[in-house]
Design an enzyme around this catalytic site. Structure first.
Site, PDB file in Angstrom:
ATOM      1  N   CYS A  43       0.845  -1.195   0.000  1.00  0.00           N
ATOM      2  CA  CYS A  43       0.000   0.000   0.000  1.00  0.00           C
ATOM      3  C   CYS A  43       0.878   1.241   0.000  1.00  0.00           C
ATOM      4  O   CYS A  43       1.819   1.342   0.793  1.00  0.00           O
ATOM      5  CB  CYS A  43      -0.918  -0.012   1.222  1.00  0.00           C
ATOM      6  SG  CYS A  43      -1.887   1.489   1.439  1.00  0.00           S
ATOM      7  N   CYS A  62      -9.037   1.889  -6.792  1.00  0.00           N
ATOM      8  CA  CYS A  62      -9.432   2.796  -7.868  1.00  0.00           C
ATOM      9  C   CYS A  62      -9.284   2.073  -9.203  1.00  0.00           C
ATOM     10  O   CYS A  62      -8.177   1.639  -9.555  1.00  0.00           O
ATOM     11  CB  CYS A  62      -8.580   4.071  -7.851  1.00  0.00           C
ATOM     12  SG  CYS A  62      -8.947   5.221  -9.173  1.00  0.00           S
ATOM     13  N   CYS A  65      -7.050   4.524 -12.210  1.00  0.00           N
ATOM     14  CA  CYS A  65      -5.588   4.540 -12.351  1.00  0.00           C
ATOM     15  C   CYS A  65      -4.922   3.332 -11.704  1.00  0.00           C
ATOM     16  O   CYS A  65      -3.721   3.106 -11.907  1.00  0.00           O
ATOM     17  CB  CYS A  65      -5.006   5.822 -11.754  1.00  0.00           C
ATOM     18  SG  CYS A  65      -5.227   5.961  -9.966  1.00  0.00           S
ATOM     19  N   CYS A  70      -4.489  -0.266   0.186  1.00  0.00           N
ATOM     20  CA  CYS A  70      -5.098  -1.398   0.867  1.00  0.00           C
ATOM     21  C   CYS A  70      -6.533  -1.062   1.284  1.00  0.00           C
ATOM     22  O   CYS A  70      -6.933   0.103   1.292  1.00  0.00           O
ATOM     23  CB  CYS A  70      -4.276  -1.827   2.077  1.00  0.00           C
ATOM     24  SG  CYS A  70      -4.225  -0.589   3.388  1.00  0.00           S
ATOM     25  N   CYS A  73      -7.080   1.509   4.321  1.00  0.00           N
ATOM     26  CA  CYS A  73      -6.801   2.889   3.940  1.00  0.00           C
ATOM     27  C   CYS A  73      -7.871   3.417   2.984  1.00  0.00           C
ATOM     28  O   CYS A  73      -8.245   4.587   3.032  1.00  0.00           O
ATOM     29  CB  CYS A  73      -5.420   3.000   3.293  1.00  0.00           C
ATOM     30  SG  CYS A  73      -4.063   2.651   4.431  1.00  0.00           S
ATOM     31  N   CYS A  88      -5.198  10.070  -8.931  1.00  0.00           N
ATOM     32  CA  CYS A  88      -5.961  10.669 -10.034  1.00  0.00           C
ATOM     33  C   CYS A  88      -7.114  11.530  -9.556  1.00  0.00           C
ATOM     34  O   CYS A  88      -7.821  12.118 -10.388  1.00  0.00           O
ATOM     35  CB  CYS A  88      -6.471   9.583 -10.965  1.00  0.00           C
ATOM     36  SG  CYS A  88      -7.714   8.480 -10.197  1.00  0.00           S
ATOM     37  N   ASP A 352      31.728  29.717  11.526  1.00  0.00           N
ATOM     38  CA  ASP A 352      32.399  30.243  10.345  1.00  0.00           C
ATOM     39  C   ASP A 352      33.373  31.362  10.682  1.00  0.00           C
ATOM     40  O   ASP A 352      34.038  31.891   9.789  1.00  0.00           O
ATOM     41  CB  ASP A 352      31.360  30.751   9.331  1.00  0.00           C
ATOM     42  CG  ASP A 352      31.682  30.313   7.912  1.00  0.00           C
ATOM     43  OD1 ASP A 352      32.323  29.255   7.754  1.00  0.00           O
ATOM     44  OD2 ASP A 352      31.301  31.029   6.969  1.00  0.00           O
ATOM     45  N   LYS A 493      30.152  32.379   2.047  1.00  0.00           N
ATOM     46  CA  LYS A 493      29.425  32.776   3.252  1.00  0.00           C
ATOM     47  C   LYS A 493      28.577  31.636   3.834  1.00  0.00           C
ATOM     48  O   LYS A 493      29.045  30.517   3.990  1.00  0.00           O
ATOM     49  CB  LYS A 493      28.590  34.023   2.960  1.00  0.00           C
ATOM     50  CG  LYS A 493      29.439  35.222   2.529  1.00  0.00           C
ATOM     51  CD  LYS A 493      28.613  36.454   2.269  1.00  0.00           C
ATOM     52  CE  LYS A 493      29.507  37.615   1.850  1.00  0.00           C
ATOM     53  NZ  LYS A 493      28.722  38.829   1.554  1.00  0.00           N
ATOM     54  N   LYS A 494      27.299  31.929   4.157  1.00  0.00           N
ATOM     55  CA  LYS A 494      26.471  30.945   4.855  1.00  0.00           C
ATOM     56  C   LYS A 494      26.208  29.712   3.990  1.00  0.00           C
ATOM     57  O   LYS A 494      26.200  28.587   4.500  1.00  0.00           O
ATOM     58  CB  LYS A 494      25.135  31.579   5.266  1.00  0.00           C
ATOM     59  CG  LYS A 494      24.212  30.608   6.006  1.00  0.00           C
ATOM     60  CD  LYS A 494      22.876  31.233   6.345  1.00  0.00           C
ATOM     61  CE  LYS A 494      21.954  30.198   6.994  1.00  0.00           C
ATOM     62  NZ  LYS A 494      20.626  30.756   7.326  1.00  0.00           N
ATOM     63  N   ASP A 757      18.570  30.848   0.412  1.00  0.00           N
ATOM     64  CA  ASP A 757      17.439  29.992   0.739  1.00  0.00           C
ATOM     65  C   ASP A 757      16.421  29.934  -0.404  1.00  0.00           C
ATOM     66  O   ASP A 757      15.961  28.847  -0.787  1.00  0.00           O
ATOM     67  CB  ASP A 757      16.773  30.455   2.041  1.00  0.00           C
ATOM     68  CG  ASP A 757      16.582  31.965   2.085  1.00  0.00           C
ATOM     69  OD1 ASP A 757      16.851  32.627   1.067  1.00  0.00           O
ATOM     70  OD2 ASP A 757      16.156  32.481   3.132  1.00  0.00           O
TER      71      ASP A 757
END
Length: 1056
Positions: A43, A62, A65, A70, A73, A88, A352, A493-494, A757
């Site tokens: 599953c 289903c 698709c 299981c 679920c 789907c 650093d 740097k960072k 980031d």
């Protein structure tokens, strides 16, 4: 590396003790029920095996698709979830043996059977009721309608599981009745059905816990349609109104003030474009909730080894004199005492600045942790950063029942105060650096005396081989890391420091997940890592997630949040909107990463439903219909013969145009290289060597690190010892390790911007990874933020400068990775993050226009018709209604929303404006301009830093705007008084715009005046000077007066 000689590819779930095998074409398969041959599938929601139906066929939830789910679920999703297939999004149809849910009647499913819904009261049933559904060859169901309808019980999500017993072709009434009674007894215990006279089976607690552990670890909570639907309707209406508004503005120019009208229209068009970029990524916001109890039931069962995944935590710092060591120490203590298995947590602190002060502070912190950690876990302390725990103004005795708590708390508070004194002594000592440099306790010189030229340093504290706590228990590992620095090398740097931590952690512990924190962000919720594991250890979603992002929350901000430091609108509105698309952006801290995502791998591709093939077609049809089946089987058998079948899986990772697969052991080969080398083993060995070189070019020349990247579930290679690992860790943080590799380009934190980031998260989303936004009720992390005006503007300046750098780089979302897997609304959000600084130019012009109109008597809008007035009023109302509805579904207060609007103007006409010009100079001309900050004495009272004033060039533009608009208001009112009643009507529109500017800049004015309402002379002089010059020049060269040439001819008044 030894070659894997196993013919099948084996993958183990690191959350479960399971082994799944994908067999080759010629391998035998596991016989299933009733002698049918099928592959046992797992599953994709809970990881358990998918059961079989009563006729022996594999359960398919289903039929559109074929996504593997299981029965428990499937039933849970129908009863508690969205009732749709996860892949789907097709609504699940009701299967035999499943309780009815709302919506089943709409599908015309009027058949009923006793197997589907058990009666609470005894009723008679036809003898052949178990033949209610017959399964046909093509997978469709042919249902037989029954004349009797039985009142059903919507049982729990595990009802189908409990009714699975021995599969039989037919049953007598007595046998089914016995099964029903057993099922009813178990359901009565759970309160899912009413108690009946029959059934005396004993309760099965273990079965209940097992069923609960099988449930999903999290669920998506959509915003109520009553809240989100009006919001979307108003957005569409506002877009339509905006189009008609621009139609009016463009087609009705103000000829008497044409330059002002042209500038205003250009600014308004840009504002409309910015609004679209900001608004539409918030189209489908969602919430998520986690189930920590299910996580515990699934991975921390009594009597079994703890199967939670290890986590490496990264803390980065540069200068301990600017980032106080006591703050870093509190962050480290909150990590070491987190509610997570101690053997699965490792904390890495990056220094650093190569400071001996931080090195000694961590030694003191490790010693204090031996007392602090057991105290926190014994009494369930929150938060587990001592500075913030002891300073909380709450009833600390609430919910505490142990008699020894008060005594232990007093003793711990005293020990913490002594710990602070020792840290303060180290700080005082660090202020006076000896001429010969720092010397360690053993008499050797500190290797980092020259912060720009020093070797790499690693020190391991605590952990399995270190000191135990005062109760004799093991503590999490704490590692001090300072990467090597030499002149002539780029250190980035960072971002460079974070990449060094990734490599060190991969060599020493190699946890599959990594938590990234700033040194001033401590863990406020000790279960934060468990919250992230609910997503990352999910069998279906976890492998596709690059990171789990938590919102940033802050301590020490004034009650009214004058400068929008909390950034509530962004974290509670924008980020939740992105969570409904492809995931939130990475904000630099409070993020739990999936290690493979940082290594530049692509996410695993979802299994597609296999196309049905038939062997009845002639062989010449294969090239047209079914493809070359023979060639595929040849390749499979050939790979199985050579022992290479385990090297190919559906989880192939694509990296830089080459395909690599990750495995727990064994070499990695490229498909083309293997096909070329099938003629002889020498060529095959050559291809292995080529693959190894490819990895070295990508990851660097460290066999241990390369081996760690191939381990699916993390962990260290067998046979390694701590000494050799430390030596290898020193090697991977050397300053030349990243040369001629893809670190910072495709791997790890991406270089090229001070806001690494945004760039790092953007690259992951372009590869197809998803991210998740986790907002637990108790904030996961808290940090500190600058609350005085000057520091806040410089913080915003740095963010805006990073966005400008990305805009001018090859990674700009406007043109990067259009062939990738980035969703369009997600791209709009990323475009908004790098375009917003450029809004400062039209914003500055637009804030100047009201003052110019008041001083000259001109206006940007001609006389309004009734229809034009309607469009203006409709636009104004749509803006207000959009804001109100946004606050309604998000829960953000109107004060936070208004503070955000005010600081958008303040930052836009100051920090964002300088960031644009500084970024252009830096990228195009190579000139790096810095705006220095000098401070004067601060107030010692609470929030004294709020009134601290620091002179900076960023303060000049907004101050000038305030003075200009105030002078304009005075001049406009004076002119109206002099010209009589008729001039007051046109004046109101001009005054409205001027007051709009002044009200938005009001917090800036308060910050400028300070507590004593005094402003530095230099600010006043510069602002008055610029405003005066601008006004005099305008009066001198008034462009709105008609220009005349030659003599002025007038008719003579005398009749001559």
């Amino acid at each position: 590396m030894a070659s894997n000689t196993m013919a099948g590819f084996y993958t183990g779930s690191h959350g479960r003790s399971e082994l799944h095998s994908s067999h080759g074409a010629d391998e035998p398969r596991t016989p299933t029920h009733h002698g049918q041959s099928a592959v046992v599938k797992a599953c994709r929601v809970c990881g358990d095996e998918i059961g079989f139906k009563e006729n022996g066929e594999l359960f398919v939830a289903c039929h559109v698709c074929g996504f593997p789910v299981c029965r428990p679920c499937y039933e849970y999703e129908r009863s508690e979830g969205s009732q749709c297939c996860p892949q789907c999004n097709t609504r699940y149809k009701r299967h035999k043996g499943c309780p009815r849910v709302s919506g089943d009647d709409e599908e015309g499913d009027d058949h009923d059977d006793f197997d589907d819904e058990f009666q609470i009261k005894h009723q008679e049933h036809p003898p052949d009721w178990h033949h209610a559904a017959n399964h046909s060859e093509n997978g469709d169901y042919s249902h037989q309608k029954w004349h009797n309808n039985f009142p059903g019980s919507t049982a729990g999500s595990v009802a189908g599981k409990e009714l699975e017993g021995e599969q039989k072709e037919s049953h007598t009434n007595a046998e089914w009745k016995e099964r029903v009674e057993k099922w009813k007894t178990r359901q009565e215990k759970r309160g899912l059905v009413t108690k009946d006279d029959g059934g005396n089976d004993p309760p099965e607690e273990d079965e209940y816990l097992l069923a609960e552990a099988r449930q999903p670890l999290w669920r998506k909570v959509p915003i109520s349609s009553s809240l989100i639907s009006p919001y979307r309707i108003v957005i569409v209406l506002r877009l339509v109104i905006l189009a008609f508004f621009f139609h009016f503005r463009i087609l009705t120019p103000a000829y008497d003030a044409f330059p002002l009208w042209l500038i205003s229209v250009i600014c308004e068009i840009w504002f409309g474009f910015s609004w679209i970029l900001d608004q539409f990524p918030k189209w489908a916001p969602i919430n998520r909730e986690t189930y920590l109890d299910r996580l515990t039931l699934r991975f921390e069962r009594d009597g079994e080894p703890n199967r939670l995944s290890p986590v490496d935590v990264f803390v980065s710092t540069v200068d301990p004199l600017k980032e106080p060591p006591i703050i870093t120490a509190n962050t480290v203590l909150s990590i070491l005492s987190a509610d997570y298995p101690v053997e699965k947590v490792s904390c890495y602190v990056s220094d650093d600045g190569a400071s001996m002060l931080l090195f000694d502070s961590l030694s003191e912190t490790a010693e204090f942790a031996r007392r602090w950690v057991p105290f926190c876990k014994k009494y369930g302390i929150e938060p587990r950063a001592p500075e913030f725990y002891f300073s909380e103004k709450i009833d600390y005795l609430k919910d505490k029942v142990q008699p020894t708590f008060v005594k232990d708390r007093r003793a711990m508070k005293r020990e913490y105060e002594e710990f602070k004194v020792r840290i303060n002594a180290l700080v005082a000592k660090a202020l006076k650096k000896p001429e010969e440099g720092w010397v360690m306790q053993d008499g050797t010189p500190w290797p980092g005396n020259n912060t720009r030229d020093h070797p790499g340093m690693i020190q391991v504290y605590l952990g399995s081989e270190g000191a135990l706590d005062v109760e004799g228990k093991e503590l999490p590992k704490l590692v001090y890391v300072s990467r090597e620095k030499r002149p002539g090398y780029q250190h980035h740097k960072k971002a460079g420091a974070m990449n060094a931590l990734v490599r060190v952690s991969a060599v020493l512990t190699n946890a599959p997940f990594m938590l990234n924190l700033d040194c001033d962000h401590y863990i406020n919720n000790s279960k934060a890592m468990r919250e992230a594991m609910c997503f990352l250890m999910d069998p279906q979603l976890g492998k596709k997630l690059c990171y789990v992002q938590f919102p940033q929350r802050f301590d020490g901000i004034d009650l009214h949040d004058r400068y929008a430091n909390r950034n509530v609108v962004f974290f509670d509105i924008n980020m939740r909107g992105l969570d409904g698309i492809q995931g939130p952006v990475y904000v630099g801290t409070g993020t739990v990463f999936n290690r493979p995502a940082l290594y530049g791998y692509d996410p695993p591709v979802s299994e597609k439903r296999q196309k049905m093939t038939c062997d009845c077609w002639p062989s010449w049809c294969c090239c047209c219909c079914g493809g070359s089946r023979k060639s595929k089987s040849k390749k499979k058998s050939l790979k199985g013969l050579l022992g290479l079948g385990g090297l190919y899986s559906k989880n192939k990772k694509k990296m830089m145009g080459k395909n690599y697969s990750r495995k727990s052991s064994g070499p990695v080969f490229d498909l083309e290289e293997i096909e070329e080398g099938l003629e002889g083993y020498e060529e095959l060995e050559k291809s292995s060597l080529m693959s190894q070189k490819n990895f070295e070019k990508r990851f660097g020349q460290s066999p241990v690190f390369i081996a760690s990247t191939l381990m699916e579930d993390g962990g260290l290679p067998e046979g390694t010892n701590s000494t050799s690992l430390i030596k290898e860790a020193i090697h991977v943080i050397s300053c030349g390790y990243e040369e001629k590799t893809e670190w910072g380009k495709e791997i790890g934190w991406i270089y090229g911007s001070v806001t690494e980031d945004i760039l790092t998260g953007f690259k992951m989303h372009c590869r197809g990874w998803k991210s998740v936004y986790c907002m637990p009720k108790r904030p996961a992390f808290k940090g500190s933020a600058p609350i005085n005006l000057s520091d806040r503007l410089h913080q915003v300046l740095r963010w805006a400068l990073g966005s400008v750098e990305i805009f001018l780089s090859r990674h700009c979302p406007l043109w990067y990775a259009y062939g990738g897997k980035l969703k369009w609304l997600e791209r709009l959000a990323y475009i908004n993050t790098i375009v917003y600084p450029f809004t400062s130019i039209p914003l500055l012009a637009y804030c100047t226009i009201p003052a110019v109109c008041l001083l000259t008597g001109k206006f940007i809008i001609p006389t309004l018709t009734n229809l034009a007035s309607v469009w203006f009023l409709a636009l104004f109302l749509s803006i207000i209604v959009t804001g109100v509805l946004e606050l309604r579904w998000s829960g953000v207060s109107i004060e936070d929303w208004w503070r955000n609007e005010q600081f958008w103007v303040i930052g836009g006409v100051s920090a964002h404006l300088f960031a644009v010009f500084q970024g252009l100079l830096k990228v195009l001309a190579g000139v790096d301009t810095n705006f220095t900050v000098t401070s004067k004495a601060a107030d010692d009272a609470e929030f004294g830093e709020l009134y601290l004033f620091k002179w900076t060039t960023l303060l000049i533009p907004p101050t000038t705007l305030i003075i200009l608009n105030m002078v304009g208001v005075v001049a406009g009112i004076s002119d109206a008084i002099n010209n009589g009643y008729g001039s007051w009507g046109p004046l109101f529109g001009k005054l409205f715009f001027a007051f709009w500017v002044i009200v938005h800049l009001y917090p800036f004015l308060k910050g400028l005046m300070g507590r004593q309402n005094r402003t530095p002379t230099i600010v006043v002089l510069w602002s008055i000077l610029l405003a005066s010059i601008f006004s005099l020049v305008w009066v001198r060269i008034d462009p709105f007066l008609p220009k005349q040439t030659g003599p002025i001819l007038k008719q003579c008044g005398v009749d001559c």
